[in-house]
Design a protein around this motif. Sequence first.
Motif, PDB file in Angstrom:
ATOM      1  N   PRO A 278       0.810  -1.719   0.033  1.00  0.00           N
ATOM      2  CA  PRO A 278      -0.106  -0.269  -0.075  1.00  0.00           C
ATOM      3  C   PRO A 278       0.841   1.378   0.227  1.00  0.00           C
ATOM      4  CG  PRO A 278       0.602  -0.902   2.344  1.00  0.00           C
ATOM      5  CD  PRO A 278       0.877  -1.820   1.288  1.00  0.00           C
ATOM      6  N   ASN A 279       1.811   1.403  -1.338  1.00  0.00           N
ATOM      7  CA  ASN A 279       2.498   2.265  -1.105  1.00  0.00           C
ATOM      8  C   ASN A 279       2.395   2.625  -2.511  1.00  0.00           C
ATOM      9  OD1 ASN A 279       3.571   2.614   1.532  1.00  0.00           O
ATOM     10  ND2 ASN A 279       4.491   1.338   1.400  1.00  0.00           N
ATOM     11  N   PRO A 280       3.140   3.830  -2.709  1.00  0.00           N
ATOM     12  CA  PRO A 280       3.381   4.899  -4.232  1.00  0.00           C
ATOM     13  C   PRO A 280       3.851   3.999  -4.661  1.00  0.00           C
ATOM     14  CG  PRO A 280       3.428   6.531  -2.543  1.00  0.00           C
ATOM     15  CD  PRO A 280       2.843   5.261  -2.059  1.00  0.00           C
ATOM     16  N   PRO A 281       5.161   4.996  -5.925  1.00  0.00           N
ATOM     17  CA  PRO A 281       5.872   3.902  -6.439  1.00  0.00           C
ATOM     18  C   PRO A 281       7.461   4.497  -6.392  1.00  0.00           C
ATOM     19  CG  PRO A 281       4.766   5.179  -8.047  1.00  0.00           C
ATOM     20  CD  PRO A 281       4.099   5.476  -6.524  1.00  0.00           C
ATOM     21  N   VAL A 282       7.552   5.699  -6.473  1.00  0.00           N
ATOM     22  CA  VAL A 282       9.216   6.276  -5.932  1.00  0.00           C
ATOM     23  C   VAL A 282       9.758   5.002  -5.213  1.00  0.00           C
ATOM     24  CG1 VAL A 282      10.134   7.857  -5.006  1.00  0.00           C
ATOM     25  CG2 VAL A 282       7.966   8.760  -6.382  1.00  0.00           C
ATOM     26  N   THR A 283       9.765   4.906  -3.849  1.00  0.00           N
ATOM     27  CA  THR A 283      10.747   3.634  -3.110  1.00  0.00           C
ATOM     28  C   THR A 283      11.589   3.135  -3.875  1.00  0.00           C
ATOM     29  OG1 THR A 283       9.636   4.423  -1.206  1.00  0.00           O
ATOM     30  CG2 THR A 283      11.490   2.931  -1.049  1.00  0.00           C
ATOM     31  N   TYR A 284      10.340   2.277  -4.528  1.00  0.00           N
ATOM     32  CA  TYR A 284      10.618   0.618  -4.622  1.00  0.00           C
ATOM     33  C   TYR A 284      11.542   1.623  -6.514  1.00  0.00           C
ATOM     34  CZ  TYR A 284       6.578  -0.283  -2.529  1.00  0.00           C
ATOM     35  OH  TYR A 284       5.694  -0.775  -1.963  1.00  0.00           O
ATOM     36  N   LEU A 285      11.514   2.231  -6.715  1.00  0.00           N
ATOM     37  CA  LEU A 285      12.878   2.714  -8.542  1.00  0.00           C
ATOM     38  C   LEU A 285      13.660   2.903  -7.465  1.00  0.00           C
ATOM     39  CD1 LEU A 285       9.866   4.949 -10.551  1.00  0.00           C
ATOM     40  CD2 LEU A 285      10.570   3.129 -10.496  1.00  0.00           C
ATOM     41  N   LEU A 286      14.093   3.707  -6.380  1.00  0.00           N
ATOM     42  CA  LEU A 286      14.885   3.900  -5.717  1.00  0.00           C
ATOM     43  C   LEU A 286      16.141   3.081  -5.538  1.00  0.00           C
ATOM     44  CD1 LEU A 286      13.931   7.211  -4.171  1.00  0.00           C
ATOM     45  CD2 LEU A 286      14.959   6.999  -5.947  1.00  0.00           C
ATOM     46  N   VAL A 287      15.180   1.977  -5.088  1.00  0.00           N
ATOM     47  CA  VAL A 287      15.571   1.149  -4.326  1.00  0.00           C
ATOM     48  C   VAL A 287      16.447  -0.040  -5.595  1.00  0.00           C
ATOM     49  CG1 VAL A 287      15.576  -1.214  -3.468  1.00  0.00           C
ATOM     50  CG2 VAL A 287      14.895   0.512  -2.339  1.00  0.00           C
ATOM     51  N   HIS A 288      15.860  -0.202  -6.193  1.00  0.00           N
ATOM     52  CA  HIS A 288      16.119  -0.592  -7.890  1.00  0.00           C
ATOM     53  C   HIS A 288      17.477  -0.165  -8.210  1.00  0.00           C
ATOM     54  CE1 HIS A 288      16.013  -2.471 -12.196  1.00  0.00           C
ATOM     55  NE2 HIS A 288      15.887  -1.333 -12.644  1.00  0.00           N
TER      56      HIS A 288
ATOM     57  N   PHE B 168       8.488  22.440  -3.233  1.00  0.00           N
ATOM     58  CA  PHE B 168       6.972  21.956  -3.876  1.00  0.00           C
ATOM     59  C   PHE B 168       7.831  20.201  -3.976  1.00  0.00           C
ATOM     60  CE2 PHE B 168       7.066  20.493  -8.189  1.00  0.00           C
ATOM     61  CZ  PHE B 168       5.122  19.535  -8.674  1.00  0.00           C
ATOM     62  N   PHE B 169       9.460  20.689  -4.141  1.00  0.00           N
ATOM     63  CA  PHE B 169      10.027  19.082  -4.650  1.00  0.00           C
ATOM     64  C   PHE B 169       9.850  18.150  -3.398  1.00  0.00           C
ATOM     65  CE2 PHE B 169      13.671  15.962  -3.996  1.00  0.00           C
ATOM     66  CZ  PHE B 169      13.996  15.355  -4.540  1.00  0.00           C
ATOM     67  N   ALA B 170      10.410  18.339  -2.078  1.00  0.00           N
ATOM     68  CA  ALA B 170      10.481  18.491  -0.848  1.00  0.00           C
ATOM     69  C   ALA B 170       8.859  16.826  -0.404  1.00  0.00           C
ATOM     70  CB  ALA B 170      10.568  18.685   0.362  1.00  0.00           C
ATOM     71  N   LEU B 171       7.331  18.449  -0.749  1.00  0.00           N
ATOM     72  CA  LEU B 171       6.321  17.365  -0.440  1.00  0.00           C
ATOM     73  C   LEU B 171       5.818  16.351  -1.432  1.00  0.00           C
ATOM     74  CD1 LEU B 171       4.694  21.400   0.135  1.00  0.00           C
ATOM     75  CD2 LEU B 171       5.497  19.337   2.314  1.00  0.00           C
ATOM     76  N   ALA B 172       5.746  16.846  -2.771  1.00  0.00           N
ATOM     77  CA  ALA B 172       5.276  16.057  -4.061  1.00  0.00           C
ATOM     78  C   ALA B 172       6.643  14.886  -3.391  1.00  0.00           C
ATOM     79  CB  ALA B 172       6.004  17.182  -5.292  1.00  0.00           C
ATOM     80  N   ALA B 173       7.342  14.958  -3.769  1.00  0.00           N
ATOM     81  CA  ALA B 173       8.320  13.482  -3.785  1.00  0.00           C
ATOM     82  C   ALA B 173       7.599  12.834  -2.412  1.00  0.00           C
ATOM     83  CB  ALA B 173       9.684  14.138  -3.470  1.00  0.00           C
ATOM     84  N   GLY B 174       7.616  13.840  -1.113  1.00  0.00           N
ATOM     85  CA  GLY B 174       6.971  12.684   0.112  1.00  0.00           C
ATOM     86  C   GLY B 174       5.856  12.468  -0.053  1.00  0.00           C
ATOM     87  N   ILE B 175       5.178  12.461  -0.694  1.00  0.00           N
ATOM     88  CA  ILE B 175       4.065  11.555  -0.572  1.00  0.00           C
ATOM     89  C   ILE B 175       3.791  10.597  -2.092  1.00  0.00           C
ATOM     90  CG2 ILE B 175       2.265  13.104  -0.031  1.00  0.00           C
ATOM     91  CD1 ILE B 175       1.701  14.524  -2.136  1.00  0.00           C
ATOM     92  N   SER B 176       4.819  11.143  -2.709  1.00  0.00           N
ATOM     93  CA  SER B 176       5.312   9.581  -3.841  1.00  0.00           C
ATOM     94  C   SER B 176       5.963   8.200  -3.325  1.00  0.00           C
ATOM     95  CB  SER B 176       6.478  10.361  -4.776  1.00  0.00           C
ATOM     96  OG  SER B 176       5.549  11.538  -5.725  1.00  0.00           O
ATOM     97  N   THR B 177       6.480   8.293  -2.348  1.00  0.00           N
ATOM     98  CA  THR B 177       6.965   7.244  -1.643  1.00  0.00           C
ATOM     99  C   THR B 177       6.277   7.033  -0.371  1.00  0.00           C
ATOM    100  OG1 THR B 177       8.073   8.886   0.169  1.00  0.00           O
ATOM    101  CG2 THR B 177       9.342   8.496  -1.446  1.00  0.00           C
TER     102      THR B 177
END
Length: 618
Positions: A89-99, A197-206
């Motif tokens: 139940p999470n958005p995709p950015v974390t998985y892309l960073l781990v990859h 903007f980056f910190a907030l948008a990236a946060g909810i993308s993780t």
Amino acid sequence: MSDLNWVAARPRAAARAVSEFRRFGHAIDSAIRRHPWESFTLFSVLYFAIVLTLSSFKLLWLDELITLHVSRLGSLSAIWHALAHGVDPNPPVTYLLVHLSASIFGNHEFAYRLPAAVGYWIGLLSLFIYLRRLLPASWALAGTVLSTTMAAFDYSYESRSYGIFYGLAMLAVLCWSVTVDPSTSPAWRRASLVGMFFALAAGISTNYFAVLAFLPLAAGEIARTLRRAQHDIPAQESRTSLDGYLRAVDFRIWFTFLAAGLPLLIYLPLIQHSIAEFAPHAWNKVSWDQVSDSYTEMVEAMLYPALGLFALALSLRLLAARTKRICPTCRARILPRWIHSLTSRSSRPLAIPFHEGAAIFCLMAYPILGYIVASVHGGMLSPRFVIPVCFGFAVAITLVAFQLFGQFRSAAVAVLIIALAWLGCRESLVGYWYQQQKVCFYRVVADAAQAANSVPPDTPLAIPDPLTVLTFRHYAPPALASRVVFPLDFPAIRYFRHDDSPEENLWAGRNLIYHVPIVPLARFQNTAGEYVILAGTRNWLLSDLTLHHYAYKSLNIVPRAGDIGGFTPLAHANPAFYLGYGGGMPRSDLAHLNLPVPFRTADNLPAARAFTVPNAAE
């Protein structure tokens, strides 16, 4: 030396020790103030050394292995497809960073955890810069180190989204404080607006719960608007004039908030699917107890010294107010000099603008805000979702300590030394726990090999505990790992354990990202012969088999695995080994039992009706 001389020498020795510490403190304080970035760099080296060491002790556990398996899909489209099926139940950015990290640094635990470590470090860097804008560099460094003494540090080496959105939350606060500061250059203000903007948008993308990071900034911006309105509205104009307040609104901040929140619209289908899948039987349903747990488990032992410091500051402020009208001579007679010095400093305002103080207060209230948001929508809450509360306490403790003791040049060094000692002691203990957990786990693997050797080579190994199955499959020898089966009976799991969150994760990823067979219990039990069970003594599977009159017996193998649980557990209970008998066994082998009640696949699935005790006559 006589006793009298020894007693007389003690005050002199103490005075010399205090004098030596003051000289030492002054020297360190001066060095940090002259070389703030070199000092922070040294601390950063220490931070990554600790994280690397702890990561080498800690085995990948269920949540991290879910991240790993999703990240191995590689592409955004494949990851999105898996998330849409409910594998996590999470958005995709974390998985892309781990990859990306694993592609660069290889398939190692630290590579999987590096995005979290860097995300947490971004938070430390942001905190240091933020405090340095308000306080001397020595106090800024002390406050930054202080933040690592809390339990949020545990997520700096966990391959999940928590360490990343933790750091981004502090980055958002820093960028907002810079972009609303009229003393900064226009270029820096524009750059900081983009950074916010980056910190907030990236946060909810993780992590979807990173939406909470908007609330402290919104509260601070409202406070700033009210202050601006009070100063900017002309005296002859009504203080309630709507036009006056509208002129005080900084619309560029609110438009940035709105733009940064737009990714939530993209993730809305994933959010709704996750709520529908996990919320009905979640382990972390919203309750007020989780608010108190968030403070005691995340701020941890630092909570009580912090509350004591705040109480001291408040008491001194009240004392200063009560003695304000007394003449200086009388006040000097009533109050000792050191108390008078503290009361005079406590009556001063904190070294933080009002609007930033409102934002920091909301950071400290993060668990309460999380409770409100989760109660309105989502229905799930956990202390790990609100770990930015630790930043709020770190800032508040540092500001109050500076207000009371900032006149002493060695005070910041004293706080720094205490924080470093606390960090070293805490993480040494945590490292010991993880090392013991690893030892216990490999004892279980060795005992599983012994159990497997006592049965035919093709005998399955059923591991019904979701906390164990992926870790076992990942670390066990291939010949043993290939035997693992993960059986499921959702109504029984909900009945006996009262939640099914990890099973929902694994079921959604069957035949998609996991190599271990994940099957309904009926499909496994009705066709299996003998099989080995690795489970805790109160596991749902044993209770389910008993109620259906299926046989199992305990094997004479007792793993010495008392420390296999812990903060990131590898089992729900101390594991044990059993020999099970499926429906495929010849009836002569089960003649001593009541006729088993066969399992039905339809009754094992997530949408099945509530669990009922089976009736042999059915």
